[in-house]
Design an enzyme around this catalytic site. Structure first.
Site, short mmCIF file in Angstrom:
data_model
loop_
_atom_site.label_atom_id
_atom_site.label_comp_id
_atom_site.label_asym_id
_atom_site.label_seq_id
_atom_site.Cartn_x
_atom_site.Cartn_y
_atom_site.Cartn_z
N GLY A 68 31.14 136.66 12.13
CA GLY A 68 32.35 137.36 11.71
C GLY A 68 32.16 137.95 10.33
N GLY A 115 30.35 134.28 15.12
CA GLY A 115 31.21 135.13 15.96
C GLY A 115 30.46 135.87 17.05
CD GLU A 138 28.98 128.62 12.46
OE1 GLU A 138 29.06 129.68 13.09
OE2 GLU A 138 28.19 127.70 12.80
CG ASP A 146 34.48 129.35 14.21
OD1 ASP A 146 33.27 129.66 14.08
OD2 ASP A 146 35.41 130.13 13.85
#
Length: 345
Positions: A68, A115, A138, A146
């Site tokens: 992301g 992402g 992450e 996530d």
């Protein structure tokens, strides 16, 4: 075809296929909110279009999608406007892809992280070339794996998913195929031909068999056995203790890597991956949304971004700085319900 997304994502119809191309190569195709919303609209339209038999997702440039747009999130969060809506829509898109009733084929020919994993690995066909590299890094920026990491990672054999979550290490296409992350491997120079045949036939199984090129596992059996032994431990502290008692180069290097990560992120990621083993995709995404809200209201995420991306190369100062100083009650709070702010799916 215009589903929005401006110059960041392109949609085309070719034969039996709806084709999605990520078009931000200068930003390693990092996902923006516009891209997320546009892809969701396209999938909704193509799901009921009888002329679209399959969806193919690919990218321009040397990366499939490096994650992301984290810098955008960082600056918005520091300004007190944490972009929770972006993540809510992204997590809804991840769920939409996992539920998608038509073949969803990701052609991955470069870096895929964060992402990017969320818009590719929940689909039915994950196709990787020799140029592909997968990571969920992450915990190195004070965040957590996530975009459905809690759904993907627990299913990997030999506790490989826990290893990837806690180290953030990259793997290549052979390990991805062996572990079940990838469904097929092909050569990079076969991509154009494969895409043409997919568009002509709308039949992924036979075409992918024709273009399949076996990829050898990159990680040696001895190392895989060590991963299974260490990362099957019942608690995070037991994993650390297990690595500490192993004098091999692999164990010591892995331990050193983990101890550089955010202790809070490690604690959350361990619990998240363990929990995800018995949860549906929808429940995983609701859990991740709870974690996300607490991460955006915390400190380590912003400190990690500062150290890694703003003041590049500096060492993040995590709080708490040591795993033994993490309060289990603080970790419990990351998983508590959000009440009327729960993720609607």
């Amino acid at each position: 075809m215009d589903f929005g997304g401006d110059d960041e994502i392109r949609f085309e119809r070719s034969g039996a296929a709806g084709i999605v191309t990520l078009t931000r190569p200068q930003a390693l195709n990092a996902l923006t909110h516009k891209m997320v919303l546009a892809l969701s609209r396209a999938l909704t339209a193509w799901q009921v279009d009888p002329n679209v038999a399959i969806v193919v997702v690919k990218a321009e440039g040397r990366a499939f999608c490096a994650g992301g747009d984290i810098l955008q999130v960082y600056h918005a969060g520091l300004a007190g406007n944490a972009p929770v809506d972006f993540f809510a829509d992204e997590y809804r898109l991840n769920t939409q892809i996992q539920r998608y009733p038509k073949p969803y084929i990701s052609l991955i020919d470069g870096i895929v992280m964060g992402g990017g994993v969320g818009i590719s690995f929940h689909g039915s066909h994950r196709v990787m070339t020799e140029n592909a590299q997968f990571a969920m890094p992450e915990v190195g920026i004070g965040f957590f794996p996530d975009v459905g990491g809690s759904h993907l990672l627990p299913d990997l054999g030999g506790h490989f998913g826990m290893y990837l979550a806690l180290t953030g290490n990259r793997i290549r296409y052979g390990d991805a195929l062996w572990s079940g992350l990838a469904t097929h491997t092909i050569s990079a120079d076969g991509q154009i031909g494969l895409l043409e045949r997919l568009c002509e036939t709308g039949e992924p199984e036979a075409m992918l068999r024709n273009f399949f090129r076996p990829a050898k596992r990159e990680t040696e059996r001895e190392t895989l056995e060590a991963i299974a032994r260490h990362f099957s431990a019942p608690t995070l502290s037991d994993i650390i203790a297990s690595l500490e008692t192993d004098s091999s180069e692999f164990a010591q290097k892995t331990l050193a890597t983990i101890l550089q990560r955010s202790p809070t992120s490690l604690s959350v990621a361990f619990r998240q991956v363990r929990a995800g083993l018995t949860m549906s995709m929808e429940d995983c995404m609701r859990m991740e949304f709870r974690i996300l809200n607490r991460m955006l209201a915390g400190r380590d995420f912003y400190e990690g971004i500062r150290a890694v991306l703003i003041d590049k190369g500096s060492v993040p100062q995590w709080r708490p700085a040591r795993l033994e100083d993490v309060d289990p009650l603080d970790i419990d709070r990351y998983f508590e319900t959000l009440g009327d702010r729960e993720l609607a799916l």
